[in-house]
Write a protein that holds these residues in place. Sequence first.
Motif, PDB file in Angstrom:
ATOM      1  N   ASP A 169       1.628  -0.684  -0.188  1.00 39.92           N
ATOM      2  CA  ASP A 169       0.193   0.029   0.264  1.00 39.92           C
ATOM      3  C   ASP A 169       1.123   1.016  -0.382  1.00 39.92           C
ATOM      4  O   ASP A 169       2.347   0.964   0.038  1.00 39.92           O
ATOM      5  CB  ASP A 169      -1.138   0.120   1.215  1.00 39.92           C
ATOM      6  CG  ASP A 169      -0.365   0.228   2.254  1.00 39.92           C
ATOM      7  OD1 ASP A 169       0.515   0.151   2.705  1.00 39.92           O
ATOM      8  OD2 ASP A 169      -0.725  -0.532   3.983  1.00 39.92           O
ATOM      9  N   ALA A 170       0.193   2.707   0.175  1.00 45.79           N
ATOM     10  CA  ALA A 170       0.982   3.595  -0.376  1.00 45.79           C
ATOM     11  C   ALA A 170       2.008   3.476   1.301  1.00 45.79           C
ATOM     12  O   ALA A 170       2.250   5.414   1.748  1.00 45.79           O
ATOM     13  CB  ALA A 170      -0.386   4.581  -0.226  1.00 45.79           C
ATOM     14  N   TYR A 171       1.715   2.939   2.432  1.00 48.16           N
ATOM     15  CA  TYR A 171       2.846   3.274   3.413  1.00 48.16           C
ATOM     16  C   TYR A 171       3.620   3.716   2.837  1.00 48.16           C
ATOM     17  O   TYR A 171       4.602   2.481   2.171  1.00 48.16           O
ATOM     18  CB  TYR A 171       2.321   2.275   4.278  1.00 48.16           C
ATOM     19  CG  TYR A 171       2.856   2.419   5.584  1.00 48.16           C
ATOM     20  CD1 TYR A 171       2.441   3.163   6.835  1.00 48.16           C
ATOM     21  CD2 TYR A 171       3.890   1.566   6.381  1.00 48.16           C
ATOM     22  CE1 TYR A 171       2.490   3.045   7.728  1.00 48.16           C
ATOM     23  CE2 TYR A 171       4.375   2.098   8.007  1.00 48.16           C
ATOM     24  CZ  TYR A 171       3.732   3.186   8.168  1.00 48.16           C
ATOM     25  OH  TYR A 171       3.707   3.412   9.835  1.00 48.16           O
ATOM     26  N   GLU A 172       4.572   4.474   3.169  1.00 47.54           N
ATOM     27  CA  GLU A 172       6.524   4.603   2.938  1.00 47.54           C
ATOM     28  C   GLU A 172       7.551   3.885   3.183  1.00 47.54           C
ATOM     29  O   GLU A 172       7.133   3.398   4.309  1.00 47.54           O
ATOM     30  CB  GLU A 172       5.891   6.156   3.380  1.00 47.54           C
ATOM     31  CG  GLU A 172       5.584   7.304   3.043  1.00 47.54           C
ATOM     32  CD  GLU A 172       5.607   8.015   1.000  1.00 47.54           C
ATOM     33  OE1 GLU A 172       7.117   7.270   1.140  1.00 47.54           O
ATOM     34  OE2 GLU A 172       4.956   8.365   0.839  1.00 47.54           O
ATOM     35  N   LEU A 173       8.292   3.533   2.176  1.00 44.62           N
ATOM     36  CA  LEU A 173       9.224   3.156   3.855  1.00 44.62           C
ATOM     37  C   LEU A 173      10.259   3.287   3.866  1.00 44.62           C
ATOM     38  O   LEU A 173      10.373   2.090   5.187  1.00 44.62           O
ATOM     39  CB  LEU A 173      10.325   2.478   1.943  1.00 44.62           C
ATOM     40  CG  LEU A 173      11.818   1.590   2.172  1.00 44.62           C
ATOM     41  CD1 LEU A 173      10.689   0.231   2.098  1.00 44.62           C
ATOM     42  CD2 LEU A 173      12.157   0.575   1.089  1.00 44.62           C
ATOM     43  N   ASP A 174      10.019   4.869   3.849  1.00 38.01           N
ATOM     44  CA  ASP A 174      10.285   5.033   5.219  1.00 38.01           C
ATOM     45  C   ASP A 174      10.115   4.773   6.750  1.00 38.01           C
ATOM     46  O   ASP A 174      10.738   4.748   7.835  1.00 38.01           O
ATOM     47  CB  ASP A 174      11.172   5.890   5.094  1.00 38.01           C
ATOM     48  CG  ASP A 174      12.282   7.014   3.931  1.00 38.01           C
ATOM     49  OD1 ASP A 174      12.943   5.811   3.844  1.00 38.01           O
ATOM     50  OD2 ASP A 174      12.334   8.215   3.685  1.00 38.01           O
ATOM     51  N   ASP A 175       8.826   4.694   6.894  1.00 36.60           N
ATOM     52  CA  ASP A 175       7.969   4.682   7.874  1.00 36.60           C
ATOM     53  C   ASP A 175       8.292   3.153   8.232  1.00 36.60           C
ATOM     54  O   ASP A 175       8.211   2.598   8.993  1.00 36.60           O
ATOM     55  CB  ASP A 175       6.637   4.811   7.564  1.00 36.60           C
ATOM     56  CG  ASP A 175       6.442   6.761   7.240  1.00 36.60           C
ATOM     57  OD1 ASP A 175       6.866   6.749   8.138  1.00 36.60           O
ATOM     58  OD2 ASP A 175       5.076   7.213   6.581  1.00 36.60           O
ATOM     59  N   LEU A 185      10.495   1.254   7.175  1.00 37.14           N
ATOM     60  CA  LEU A 185      12.252   0.933   7.884  1.00 37.14           C
ATOM     61  C   LEU A 185      12.993   1.745   9.216  1.00 37.14           C
ATOM     62  O   LEU A 185      12.614   1.520  10.279  1.00 37.14           O
ATOM     63  CB  LEU A 185      13.280   1.691   7.470  1.00 37.14           C
ATOM     64  CG  LEU A 185      12.787   0.751   5.164  1.00 37.14           C
ATOM     65  CD1 LEU A 185      14.483   1.676   4.760  1.00 37.14           C
ATOM     66  CD2 LEU A 185      13.209  -0.315   5.757  1.00 37.14           C
ATOM     67  N   HIS A 186      11.384   2.482   9.711  1.00 36.61           N
ATOM     68  CA  HIS A 186      11.284   3.305  11.005  1.00 36.61           C
ATOM     69  C   HIS A 186      10.479   1.999  11.756  1.00 36.61           C
ATOM     70  O   HIS A 186      11.296   2.006  13.218  1.00 36.61           O
ATOM     71  CB  HIS A 186      11.078   4.795  11.180  1.00 36.61           C
ATOM     72  CG  HIS A 186      10.828   5.091  12.273  1.00 36.61           C
ATOM     73  ND1 HIS A 186      10.013   5.169  13.278  1.00 36.61           N
ATOM     74  CD2 HIS A 186      11.965   6.200  12.702  1.00 36.61           C
ATOM     75  CE1 HIS A 186      10.605   6.100  14.294  1.00 36.61           C
ATOM     76  NE2 HIS A 186      11.663   6.382  13.912  1.00 36.61           N
TER      77      HIS A 186
END
Length: 520
Positions: free
Chosen positions: A98-104, A106-107
Amino acid sequence: MSEITRQAARLLERAQSGHARAALAEAGRVLAARTGDIADGPACMHFVRAIALANLGDPDVSLPALELMARAAEREGSSGWLACALATRASHHLRRGDAYELDDVLHDLVTAEIIAVGETEPIAAVNARVAVAIGYFELRLYERVGPQYDAAYEMSPPGSGNRAMWLFNQAEMHLFWALELYQVGQVAEAESHTTAAEDYAVRAGAEADGPDAAAWRDYAMLAAACAKADRHDPAGAAAEISEALVALEARGVSPAALAYSRPFHAVALRRSGREPEALAVLERAVAELPPDAGWLIESATHHTRAVLLAARGSQDAAVGLAYGDTLAAQLWRQRLRTLQTVAAMKSLELLRIQHEQAARAAALDALTGVANRGAFDRAVRQAQSRPADLVTVLLIDLDKFKQINDTAGHAAGDAALRAIATVLSAQLRAEDLLARLGGDEFAALLPGAGADLAVKVAERMVAAVRDIPDCPATVSVGVAAAYAADLPEALRRADEAMYRVKRRGGDGVESATGRAMRAA
């Protein structure tokens, strides 16, 4: 380990062994038992609910369940269950695409990996490590997966069926790693991982225990046979893969869980001189690839088939193989960049945590653990930034403290200071601040409290210190209420009130209004 945690562990096993609906119902009952609202239930049961929902094919509902779990874990102060919630949330978003950011994502994983280390409750600790491993595996960050499963293995008691499961997961991870390495031409490195996979798989078979031991031995046999396909005894590997697949298919294991074995089966057959059978295995594997097999298994299956066809002179296969190799190389480089990003994020997060710990330490009195003079002065300045707020200040001085140092020594004096700080803190609200100003002097800041409430708090403090066993010290407390703009004046008046108590012999409270009293 609490009974509720044991119950959650049993329900997790049920949720993942074909009884998800029953586990979901029982978890919901336990979650609502406290207040009628499932949000108020324990974090471990929120995890059961989230896993059960996911296994029932309802990820849209399991994600909100994980949010409830995270809030419950924070409420309980459980770093393990919080890590579990964050890592499982990351895995769900990765699977959904989905649109959940990769940075989020990984965090979430980096944070979970860091905080999981501090968990001491065994079930929460193991589930946290496994959740982090699964999240990193979804990203193909194999280097970060292995240590998590190793930790889960060490935390699981001998004789536990879980130990075989973690060993098998390690074997499977190394096989996936090898499949990707083969596609980018790193054959020697790939063979080192099939060697590791065989070692883990053999150990998994040997340590399989409990009611599912036979199933785990079949899983382990399949992984060990796949690991031998590209090295020694390919004929034996081909026969063992066929045998293990028959046993696991008879157990109803999903095609997606077995799909990784097809490229290895074909390689074992080809290296045994049975090329037509190898191609037939791959033709069937391509035709029956389950939609949830994952892109790596799909890619490895097509790649192995293309290698066989190209070896037979197929120009179309050769062209497709060249394109596939280029794409695989790009994805490998992307994987390495993500791996570097995670390492950098973890370093930064650890640095941030260290800075926070240093800042907290700088604000605390090293002996008593309460706030120090600097923290108190900062709190006063912060309160003054809201000049119309009501604030009450307590100045607290110990009586007869020198007597303890002179007769029992400084170690006894330090112990008395710690005990006194503990009972003083216990009388305050969560929003209040207790600080040691130095020596045997303390102060408390009570935002929003009037003089009457503060005097009652001070009286409780005097009584609590008096009741400390084997401690002759008492306290004198001066109380002054004021609007925040006048806090410096309130501190002066509280100090004068405290000294009036001391001149009367101590062990009492006086408000700056002039009303004197002794604690009952």
